[in-house]
Design a protein around this motif. Sequence first.
Motif, mmCIF file in Angstrom:
data_model
loop_
_atom_site.group_PDB
_atom_site.id
_atom_site.type_symbol
_atom_site.label_atom_id
_atom_site.label_comp_id
_atom_site.label_asym_id
_atom_site.label_seq_id
_atom_site.Cartn_x
_atom_site.Cartn_y
_atom_site.Cartn_z
ATOM 1 N N VAL A 4 10.048 4.501 2.478
ATOM 2 C CA VAL A 4 8.719 5.029 2.186
ATOM 3 C C VAL A 4 9.049 6.119 1.068
ATOM 4 O O VAL A 4 8.513 6.630 2.801
ATOM 5 C CB VAL A 4 8.083 4.481 3.095
ATOM 6 C CG1 VAL A 4 6.709 4.124 2.176
ATOM 7 C CG2 VAL A 4 8.411 3.200 3.531
ATOM 8 N N MET A 5 8.546 6.072 0.335
ATOM 9 C CA MET A 5 8.652 7.554 -0.337
ATOM 10 C C MET A 5 7.155 7.502 -0.647
ATOM 11 O O MET A 5 6.427 7.079 -1.401
ATOM 12 C CB MET A 5 9.415 7.662 -1.333
ATOM 13 C CG MET A 5 11.009 7.059 -1.509
ATOM 14 S SD MET A 5 11.341 8.376 -0.103
ATOM 15 C CE MET A 5 10.902 10.092 -0.762
ATOM 16 N N GLN A 6 6.756 9.362 -0.593
ATOM 17 C CA GLN A 6 5.589 9.263 -1.216
ATOM 18 C C GLN A 6 4.742 10.605 -1.714
ATOM 19 O O GLN A 6 5.495 11.200 -1.918
ATOM 20 C CB GLN A 6 4.144 9.238 0.195
ATOM 21 C CG GLN A 6 3.543 8.418 0.102
ATOM 22 C CD GLN A 6 2.369 8.725 1.359
ATOM 23 O OE1 GLN A 6 2.715 9.054 2.671
ATOM 24 N NE2 GLN A 6 1.229 9.274 1.438
ATOM 25 N N SER A 25 8.318 1.703 -2.117
ATOM 26 C CA SER A 25 8.816 1.298 -0.722
ATOM 27 C C SER A 25 10.184 0.626 -1.880
ATOM 28 O O SER A 25 10.173 0.313 -2.958
ATOM 29 C CB SER A 25 8.556 -0.137 -0.351
ATOM 30 O OG SER A 25 9.405 -0.433 0.693
ATOM 31 N N SER A 26 11.953 0.571 -0.907
ATOM 32 C CA SER A 26 12.230 0.488 -1.242
ATOM 33 C C SER A 26 13.067 -1.213 -1.169
ATOM 34 O O SER A 26 13.636 -1.767 -2.029
ATOM 35 C CB SER A 26 13.805 1.013 -0.965
ATOM 36 O OG SER A 26 13.782 1.426 0.697
ATOM 37 N N LYS A 69 3.821 -5.815 -4.755
ATOM 38 C CA LYS A 69 4.147 -5.242 -3.002
ATOM 39 C C LYS A 69 5.363 -4.724 -2.660
ATOM 40 O O LYS A 69 5.679 -4.882 -1.936
ATOM 41 C CB LYS A 69 4.591 -6.897 -2.613
ATOM 42 C CG LYS A 69 2.538 -8.065 -2.898
ATOM 43 C CD LYS A 69 2.508 -8.653 -1.872
ATOM 44 C CE LYS A 69 2.331 -8.654 -0.903
ATOM 45 N NZ LYS A 69 2.790 -9.780 0.410
ATOM 46 N N LYS A 70 5.339 -3.490 -3.551
ATOM 47 C CA LYS A 70 6.848 -2.246 -3.698
ATOM 48 C C LYS A 70 5.686 -1.176 -3.387
ATOM 49 O O LYS A 70 6.685 -0.380 -3.698
ATOM 50 C CB LYS A 70 8.099 -2.647 -4.431
ATOM 51 C CG LYS A 70 8.662 -4.481 -4.175
ATOM 52 C CD LYS A 70 10.091 -3.739 -5.165
ATOM 53 C CE LYS A 70 10.640 -3.107 -4.802
ATOM 54 N NZ LYS A 70 12.122 -2.915 -4.657
ATOM 55 N N ALA A 90 2.088 3.132 4.803
ATOM 56 C CA ALA A 90 3.679 2.746 6.498
ATOM 57 C C ALA A 90 3.583 1.254 6.061
ATOM 58 O O ALA A 90 2.550 0.514 5.555
ATOM 59 C CB ALA A 90 2.709 2.577 7.871
ATOM 60 N N GLY A 91 4.538 0.762 6.377
ATOM 61 C CA GLY A 91 5.411 -0.240 5.726
ATOM 62 C C GLY A 91 5.413 -1.172 6.515
ATOM 63 O O GLY A 91 6.467 0.304 7.414
#
Lengths: 111, 114
Positions: A4-6, A25-26, A69-70, A90-91
Amino acid sequence: GQQVMQIPQYQHVQEGEDFTTYCNSSTTLSNIQWYKQRPGGHPVFLIQLVKSGEVKKQKRLTFQFGEAKKNSSLHITATQTTDVGTYFCAGPGWGYQKVTFGTGTKLQVIP
Amino acid sequence: DVKVTQSSRYLVKRTGEKVFLECVQDMDHENMFWYRQDPGLGLRLIYFSYDVKMKEKGDIPEGYSVSREKKERFSLILESASTNQTSMYLCASSAPGQGNYGYTFGSGTRLTVV
């Protein structure tokens, strides 16, 4: 594993300006959560988004969950000095019971 | 409100010492977690537990172990502290499915290993 990249990692804004942080998200997420951590404090849960395309508002904060939803975003309108802190998305990860936190966006608000 | 209490706010230990970090939650949550937080690296999961006596490795379990003998208490153990374990340690708890309440974090323990 899930990543999860921000972005951005840091953001300085003048008080009154808007601010947005993006989370990617990947993998497809069943839900996404957002947290705020004040300087010297601990992360505090803000909100959870579940549905594709969902938009939720908390006063000046607007949270969006992408159609696929990614990805997700948090937008703050007219920032105030009280908005200073680091915002994490956060996922959920394996078994749903744990989450993977994004790298966070540190927001500085210049009075 | 859920309260998650970590036993120490600041801790200084010597290299090679065995270190115990304690966490207690008061809302009967099944799930408990230990994270460490380092600048530029965000929150990284060390271990988690979804039931008494159950434990699962997170992303960075090396050099750590955990204990959950009672539902409300989750302990993180550094078997032989090293300087690269200097960090902020955060405990969290949650209910199954998390619902709309997410994780509740403790105030953190800032551990320095010298």
